[in-house]
Design a protein around this motif. Structure first.
Motif, mmCIF file in Angstrom:
data_model
loop_
_atom_site.group_PDB
_atom_site.id
_atom_site.type_symbol
_atom_site.label_atom_id
_atom_site.label_comp_id
_atom_site.label_asym_id
_atom_site.label_seq_id
_atom_site.Cartn_x
_atom_site.Cartn_y
_atom_site.Cartn_z
ATOM 1 N N ASP A 73 -0.085 -1.767 74.710
ATOM 2 C CA ASP A 73 -0.026 -2.436 76.007
ATOM 3 C C ASP A 73 0.632 -3.808 75.889
ATOM 4 O O ASP A 73 1.419 -4.223 76.760
ATOM 5 C CB ASP A 73 -1.436 -2.566 76.574
ATOM 6 C CG ASP A 73 -1.451 -3.073 78.000
ATOM 7 O OD1 ASP A 73 -1.581 -4.303 78.181
ATOM 8 O OD2 ASP A 73 -1.323 -2.273 78.930
ATOM 9 N N ARG A 92 4.395 -3.407 75.648
ATOM 10 C CA ARG A 92 5.042 -2.959 76.881
ATOM 11 C C ARG A 92 5.423 -4.132 77.787
ATOM 12 O O ARG A 92 6.339 -4.021 78.602
ATOM 13 C CB ARG A 92 4.108 -2.004 77.646
ATOM 14 C CG ARG A 92 4.142 -0.576 77.162
ATOM 15 C CD ARG A 92 3.533 0.363 78.186
ATOM 16 N NE ARG A 92 2.118 0.087 78.386
ATOM 17 C CZ ARG A 92 1.148 0.768 77.792
ATOM 18 N NH1 ARG A 92 1.452 1.743 76.944
ATOM 19 N NH2 ARG A 92 -0.118 0.486 78.011
ATOM 20 N N THR A 93 4.725 -5.265 77.677
ATOM 21 C CA THR A 93 4.966 -6.414 78.568
ATOM 22 C C THR A 93 5.981 -7.398 78.018
ATOM 23 O O THR A 93 6.332 -8.357 78.723
ATOM 24 C CB THR A 93 3.648 -7.148 78.824
ATOM 25 O OG1 THR A 93 3.171 -7.713 77.591
ATOM 26 C CG2 THR A 93 2.588 -6.205 79.387
ATOM 27 N N GLN A 94 6.425 -7.185 76.775
ATOM 28 C CA GLN A 94 7.200 -8.237 76.124
ATOM 29 C C GLN A 94 8.606 -8.422 76.685
ATOM 30 O O GLN A 94 9.123 -9.531 76.715
ATOM 31 C CB GLN A 94 7.278 -7.976 74.615
ATOM 32 C CG GLN A 94 5.945 -8.142 73.924
ATOM 33 C CD GLN A 94 5.247 -9.424 74.370
ATOM 34 O OE1 GLN A 94 5.686 -10.532 74.038
ATOM 35 N NE2 GLN A 94 4.162 -9.288 75.118
ATOM 36 N N ARG A 95 9.244 -7.377 77.152
ATOM 37 C CA ARG A 95 10.604 -7.526 77.675
ATOM 38 C C ARG A 95 10.605 -8.437 78.910
ATOM 39 O O ARG A 95 11.452 -9.329 79.044
ATOM 40 C CB ARG A 95 11.198 -6.160 78.022
ATOM 41 C CG ARG A 95 12.649 -6.235 78.467
ATOM 42 C CD ARG A 95 13.198 -4.840 78.721
ATOM 43 N NE ARG A 95 13.234 -4.059 77.490
ATOM 44 C CZ ARG A 95 14.213 -4.124 76.610
ATOM 45 N NH1 ARG A 95 15.242 -4.945 76.805
ATOM 46 N NH2 ARG A 95 14.190 -3.387 75.525
ATOM 47 N N ASN A 96 9.633 -8.236 79.822
ATOM 48 C CA ASN A 96 9.555 -9.081 81.012
ATOM 49 C C ASN A 96 9.230 -10.532 80.654
ATOM 50 O O ASN A 96 9.773 -11.471 81.236
ATOM 51 C CB ASN A 96 8.507 -8.534 81.979
ATOM 52 C CG ASN A 96 8.905 -7.191 82.565
ATOM 53 O OD1 ASN A 96 10.091 -6.887 82.656
ATOM 54 N ND2 ASN A 96 7.922 -6.389 82.944
ATOM 55 N N THR A 97 8.316 -10.701 79.671
ATOM 56 C CA THR A 97 7.957 -12.064 79.253
ATOM 57 C C THR A 97 9.165 -12.789 78.692
ATOM 58 O O THR A 97 9.427 -13.961 79.014
ATOM 59 C CB THR A 97 6.845 -12.000 78.194
ATOM 60 O OG1 THR A 97 5.743 -11.254 78.721
ATOM 61 C CG2 THR A 97 6.365 -13.382 77.814
ATOM 62 N N PHE A 156 1.409 -16.816 82.735
ATOM 63 C CA PHE A 156 2.022 -15.508 82.493
ATOM 64 C C PHE A 156 1.621 -14.975 81.117
ATOM 65 O O PHE A 156 1.337 -13.785 80.946
ATOM 66 C CB PHE A 156 3.541 -15.642 82.610
ATOM 67 C CG PHE A 156 4.235 -14.336 82.791
ATOM 68 C CD1 PHE A 156 4.013 -13.563 83.909
ATOM 69 C CD2 PHE A 156 5.125 -13.867 81.827
ATOM 70 C CE1 PHE A 156 4.666 -12.345 84.088
ATOM 71 C CE2 PHE A 156 5.775 -12.658 81.992
ATOM 72 C CZ PHE A 156 5.549 -11.897 83.131
ATOM 73 N N THR A 187 -0.118 -11.415 80.345
ATOM 74 C CA THR A 187 0.636 -10.373 79.634
ATOM 75 C C THR A 187 0.203 -10.200 78.184
ATOM 76 O O THR A 187 0.416 -9.127 77.612
ATOM 77 C CB THR A 187 2.135 -10.697 79.671
ATOM 78 O OG1 THR A 187 2.362 -11.981 79.062
ATOM 79 C CG2 THR A 187 2.649 -10.729 81.100
ATOM 80 N N SER A 225 -4.031 -8.333 76.467
ATOM 81 C CA SER A 225 -4.433 -7.055 75.880
ATOM 82 C C SER A 225 -4.804 -7.205 74.414
ATOM 83 O O SER A 225 -5.647 -6.471 73.902
ATOM 84 C CB SER A 225 -3.320 -6.016 76.044
ATOM 85 O OG SER A 225 -2.116 -6.481 75.490
#
Length: 497
Positions: free
Chosen positions: A25, A28-33, A137, A141, A144
């Motif tokens: 999880d 999965r959030t790292q590209r947006n961050t 943010f 993100t 998790s």
């Protein structure tokens, strides 16, 4: 970096799976961050370009984008090598690359050196707003994985506080305006609030994954139980079909003999033995059914007591010798004096079934029933010179409803005799050994070790539980050894013990 510690009530397998999903999880959030962080770099450059030395500003921008590039490279490695791997691979990957996350936070925290008390207040406000947005943010993100989130928030806050301390203490020598201290206090409070928010978010995610794991386990268990129930229904349907077929034959014969006797009563001496044989066949089939029903229901009664082994074998001799001699077979019994501890009725049922099989599948030669003293205890052996059992079927013969293909005589039963023997041997704790060669004969060796009453009751109950769950394997419960090519059954009738 160590994985988060799972609650004590969580099993190791569950803890590993949950930890792996939390790392998944996180990734999965790292590209947006990363995309958000890179977008803010040119914003700060444009805002501070006129008020901050260009060398320091460009050095910060280069350092920040370098860290971002490293994080993108790490993300590509993850997507290529780890994304579809198991939990252990995810945890190991994060353990290897965790420093890139706090390094990025340090880069952003050091931006405080560029704007704090160096640019107009409205620009400082926008810069503080950008840092606060990144921090919030990150708390969402990265929550998790609790350790990663805390490291990033701590790195961001500590580096920003260090930059402020340099400006306030070294450069201004604590002579700056009082609002500097209010900003420090607000930063400290905001830092702790974000840590607490991230912790709550993490606990919610962890609980969700634990619930998901347990739901998956429950679904798997229900699926297995449903399949076991369907298999049991299929087995029972086959059993009923086989039972109807096998019982119909002797019952039909009884009807024919009765009609024959009614029309020709003077032939009573010829017909009566046939009626007796057909009745015995029906009784034998029903005995097997009753034994199976008692085993499956768990209502079998145990009476563990000392008993004379030689008397048991001689009682069985009286029962089975006439059957063997009626087929022209030699029947010998050799028993050493002594006592064994077991259930007399069940042990007699085990040995009786083995002798009955030996007589049934032997067409010439003989049967030997012997009791021998061994270093491990008394051992009962049943030798025959019958058709034998092929190696590929020597485990299957102990399974429910199995009949060896091509064996003469298998049409007379349900294929339950040796299955019941296996179940009873397991309950009483008597290891059984089988040796056979097709066309040469078979020998069963039953080691009559002393039966512990409490253990026997436990084994009987646990066997019923496994049967209801579809996991009962009578062969696995027994110490049944196959020696298909190792021991030659006797060719001559009943060798001397």
């Amino acid at each position: 970096m160590k994985p988060d510690t799972a609650p004590s009530s969580v099993t190791p397998a569950e803890g590993l799976w949950v930890e792996g999903e939390l790392v998944r999880d996180l990734m999965r959030t790292q590209r947006n961050t990363q995309s958000l962080g890179l977008l803010l770099v040119p914003v700060l450059l444009a805002m501070l370009w006129q008020d901050v030395p260009k060398a320091g500003l460009l050095s910060w921008a280069l350092f920040t984008t370098t860290i971002a590039a490293v994080r993108f490279a790490v993300l590509r490695m993850y997507l290529r090598d780890v994304e579809n791997a198991g939990a252990e691979a995810h945890i190991a990957f994060l353990h290897r690359w965790w420093p890139v996350w706090p390094a990025s936070s340090v880069a952003w925290g050091l931006s405080t050196l560029l704007f704090f008390d160096r640019v107009p207040l409205q620009d400082q406000f926008v810069c503080w707003l950008a840092l606060a947005g990144l921090a919030m943010f990150a708390s969402v993100t990265l929550s998790s994985h609790l350790a990663t989130m805390r490291l990033c928030l701590d790195a961001l806050a500590v580096s920003a506080l260090a930059a402020m301390a340099w400006r306030m203490g070294v450069e201004l020598r604590l002579a700056g305006p009082v609002q500097h201290w209010w900003i420090v206090i607000l930063l400290l409070v905001f830092w702790q609030v974000l840590r607490l928010t991230g912790l709550r978010q993490h606990l919610t995610l962890r609980k969700n994954y634990e619930l998901q794991y347990r739901n998956n386990q429950l679904i798997d268990s229900l699926t297995r139980q449903t399949q076991a129930a369907l298999d049991a229904v299929e087995i029972k349907n086959r059993f009923l079909a086989s039972a109807a077929h096998d019982i119909r034959q002797p019952v039909h014969a009884l009807g024919l003999y009765a009609d024959w006797l009614g029309s020709e009563p003077e032939m009573v001496h010829e017909i009566a033995p046939k009626i007796v044989d057909a009745t015995k066949a029906v009784n034998t089939l029903f005995d097997s059914l009753f034994d199976l029903a008692r085993l499956d229901s768990g209502k079998i009664r145990l009476t563990i007591e000392p008993m004379r082994l030689d008397k048991l074998l001689h009682d069985l001799e009286l029962q089975y010798r006439p059957l063997a001699e009626a087929k022209g077979l030699a029947f010998r019994v050799h028993a050493v004096p002594g006592t064994v501890t077991s259930d007399p009725i069940l042990l007699q049922r085990i040995v009786g079934n083995l002798i009955s099989n030996a007589v049934k599948y032997t067409h010439r030669g003989g049967v030997l029933v012997a009791a021998r003293a061994t270093s491990r205890g008394p051992r009962i052996e049943i030798w025959d010179t019958g058709v034998g059992i092929p190696a590929e079927h020597q485990r299957e013969v102990f399974r429910e409803f199995f009949k060896v293909p091509g064996h003469a005589g298998t049409e007379d039963g349900f294929g339950l005799g040796l299955y019941i023997v296996a179940r009873l041997c397991h309950i009483l704790g008597h290891p059984l050994d089988l040796s056979s060669r097709p066309g040469r004969g078979t020998v069963f060796r039953l080691l009559v070790t002393p039966t512990d009453a409490a253990q026997a009751i436990y084994r009987a109950a646990s066997a019923v539980d496994r049967l209801r769950q579809g996991r009962l394997d009578p062969v696995g419960q027994l110490s049944v050894e196959r020696r298909g090519a190792g021991v030659q059954a006797p060719q001559q009738p009943a060798p001397q013990a």
